[in-house]
Design a protein around this motif. Structure first.
Motif, PDB file in Angstrom:
ATOM      1  N   UNK A   1      15.106  17.601  17.660  1.00 35.39           N
ATOM      2  CA  UNK A   1      13.728  17.558  18.574  1.00 35.39           C
ATOM      3  C   UNK A   1      12.876  16.863  19.678  1.00 35.39           C
ATOM      4  N   UNK A   2      12.569  17.906  20.866  1.00 36.64           N
ATOM      5  CA  UNK A   2      12.496  17.274  21.607  1.00 36.64           C
ATOM      6  C   UNK A   2      11.039  16.680  21.335  1.00 36.64           C
ATOM      7  N   UNK A  49      16.253   7.903  17.636  1.00 39.46           N
ATOM      8  CA  UNK A  49      17.059   7.513  16.615  1.00 39.46           C
ATOM      9  C   UNK A  49      18.613   6.560  16.344  1.00 39.46           C
ATOM     10  N   UNK A  50      17.992   4.979  17.060  1.00 43.22           N
ATOM     11  CA  UNK A  50      19.436   3.699  17.250  1.00 43.22           C
ATOM     12  C   UNK A  50      19.814   3.161  15.932  1.00 43.22           C
ATOM     13  N   UNK A  78      21.188   8.861  17.574  1.00 40.47           N
ATOM     14  CA  UNK A  78      21.460   9.514  19.029  1.00 40.47           C
ATOM     15  C   UNK A  78      22.107   8.457  19.924  1.00 40.47           C
ATOM     16  N   UNK A  79      22.060   7.265  19.281  1.00 36.86           N
ATOM     17  CA  UNK A  79      22.329   6.296  20.101  1.00 36.86           C
ATOM     18  C   UNK A  79      22.750   5.540  19.156  1.00 36.86           C
ATOM     19  N   UNK A  80      24.212   4.825  19.734  1.00 32.58           N
ATOM     20  CA  UNK A  80      24.567   3.378  19.048  1.00 32.58           C
ATOM     21  C   UNK A  80      24.217   2.177  19.581  1.00 32.58           C
ATOM     22  N   UNK A 120      13.400   6.442  26.821  1.00 33.40           N
ATOM     23  CA  UNK A 120      12.272   7.040  27.645  1.00 33.40           C
ATOM     24  C   UNK A 120      12.741   8.588  28.542  1.00 33.40           C
ATOM     25  N   UNK A 121      13.918   8.663  28.522  1.00 40.87           N
ATOM     26  CA  UNK A 121      14.713   9.607  30.140  1.00 40.87           C
ATOM     27  C   UNK A 121      15.650  10.187  28.675  1.00 40.87           C
ATOM     28  N   UNK A 122      15.015  11.404  28.344  1.00 43.80           N
ATOM     29  CA  UNK A 122      15.438  12.763  27.484  1.00 43.80           C
ATOM     30  C   UNK A 122      17.115  13.427  28.108  1.00 43.80           C
ATOM     31  N   UNK A 123      16.790  13.487  29.763  1.00 43.02           N
ATOM     32  CA  UNK A 123      17.641  13.555  30.182  1.00 43.02           C
ATOM     33  C   UNK A 123      19.246  13.384  30.473  1.00 43.02           C
TER      34      UNK A 123
END
Length: 359
Positions: free
Chosen positions: A177-178, A183-184, A258-260, A321-324
């Motif tokens: 969700x925006x 999630x790291x 979201x990110x590894x 910090x940058x969703x784009x």
């Protein structure tokens, strides 16, 4: 097919250990079996100060030529992690048509993880094993270059990268969700080489907007792991520690992040990176070892210098910090995954490297 070929696959200790190297060994051994080989796994005993002497003697028997009777094995594959217990057996073996072919599997040089006298001693033992081998299989071009500097001619080296699809794959990035916390995920043993302490230090800069999961065994370096757990506890529920996870649970974690983030100081390849991009995760990692072969800086990944917490912190801030940017990196990850080998590709290439006639 390789019907009837007899292979001894030599590894240090049990084959079911939860590391990328042993995972690779298990999958390629399985690939040899499904392609018609008879594979005997030989587990070297790593216990006690006499283990190198005892196991070198054991391997000499395995590598000895059979003149009056058929060879027990056609090929002996030694995982290079065995170098203290295999180097002298390899150097002293009698080469003859009656001897089995010796293939060394090199994930990365153990000396790459050390410095000073310790690194020099390890490199000397590793060089003995590598140069005595008939062929060397490596998991990356980076390691191939290192092997040539250790004295292995390039024509005796085959590059066989790991696969990416053991835990499945996704067609779209993980849903989030925006405005929800980013999630790291860290996948790896809690050891200095993987450097989770640097990650926790950098995480403080994004803890208000992110959560972190540390997934991996804590028994490789108990003292260091205790420091990691203590540092993680300071963030309360923002940091979750799972310990080692089975494959099904690992696949769920990849689908829920979201990110590894893998701040390794050295990687001979980085299977976790390939599996993460197959699930559409953006990557924050280091320019260390073969990592830039797996993921591309400025596309699906932000790669920083290893051992630089400030640079790691800056990369985390940029992606959190940058969703784009995060969205673009995740879609680039899926495109990158399509260019990486599957485990079936790995098994085929490994068989061709071990049995040149199969080419």
């Amino acid at each position: 097919m390789l019907d009837g070929a007899r292979v001894a696959f030599v590894v240090d200790g049990p084959l079911d250990q939860p590391t990328g190297g042993y995972l690779y060994d298990r999958i390629v051994a399985s690939g040899l079996r499904t392609r018609g080989c008879h594979v005997d796994v030989v587990n070297l005993d790593v216990r006690g100060p006499l283990a190198p002497l005892r196991e070198n003697a054991r391997l000499l028997g395995l590598l000895a030529p059979r003149v009056s009777s058929p060879r027990v094995h056609d090929v002996v594959i030694i995982d290079e992690l065995c170098h203290p217990r295999a180097a002298f057996a390899a150097a002293l073996r009698a080469r003859s048509p009656a001897s089995p072919r010796l293939v060394t599997l090199l994930h990365h040089l153990a000396a790459s993880e050390r410095a000073g006298a310790s690194a020099n001693l390890r490199l000397a033992l590793e060089r003995v094993l590598l140069t005595a081998s008939d062929h060397v299989v490596v998991t990356s071009e980076t390691t191939a270059r290192v092997a040539t500097t250790a004295g292995v001619p390039r024509h005796r080296i085959s590059v066989v990268p790991p696969g990416r699809d053991r835990l499945g794959a996704r067609a779209t990035p993980p849903a989030r969700a925006r405005g929800a916390p980013v999630r790291l995920l860290f996948l790896g043993a809690l050891t200095p080489r993987k450097d989770p302490l640097a990650l926790l230090e950098a995480f403080a800069a994004v803890a208000a907007r992110a959560v972190l999961t540390l997934a991996g065994p804590a028994d490789r370096d108990a003292w260091y792991a205790a420091r990691v757990l203590a540092a993680a506890s300071r963030f309360g529920s923002r940091v979750r520690v799972t310990g080692a996870l089975p494959d099904e649970a690992l696949a769920r974690e990849l689908g829920a992040h979201d990110v590894l983030v893998l701040p390794s100081r050295y990687e001979g390849y980085g299977i976790a990176l390939a599996e993460a991009v197959s699930h559409g995760l953006a990557i924050v990692s280091c320019r260390a070892g073969a990592i830039p072969e797996v993921v591309r800086h400025g596309e699906e990944a932000l790669l920083v210098s290893p051992g630089d917490p400030r640079a790691l912190e800056d990369a985390l801030v940029r992606v959190v910090n940058d969703e784009q940017r995060l969205d673009a990196m995740q879609h680039a990850a899926l495109r990158r995954a399509g260019t990486l080998p599957t485990w079936a590709d790995t098994q085929d290439a490994f068989c061709r490297a071990v049995f040149p006639a199969a080419r």
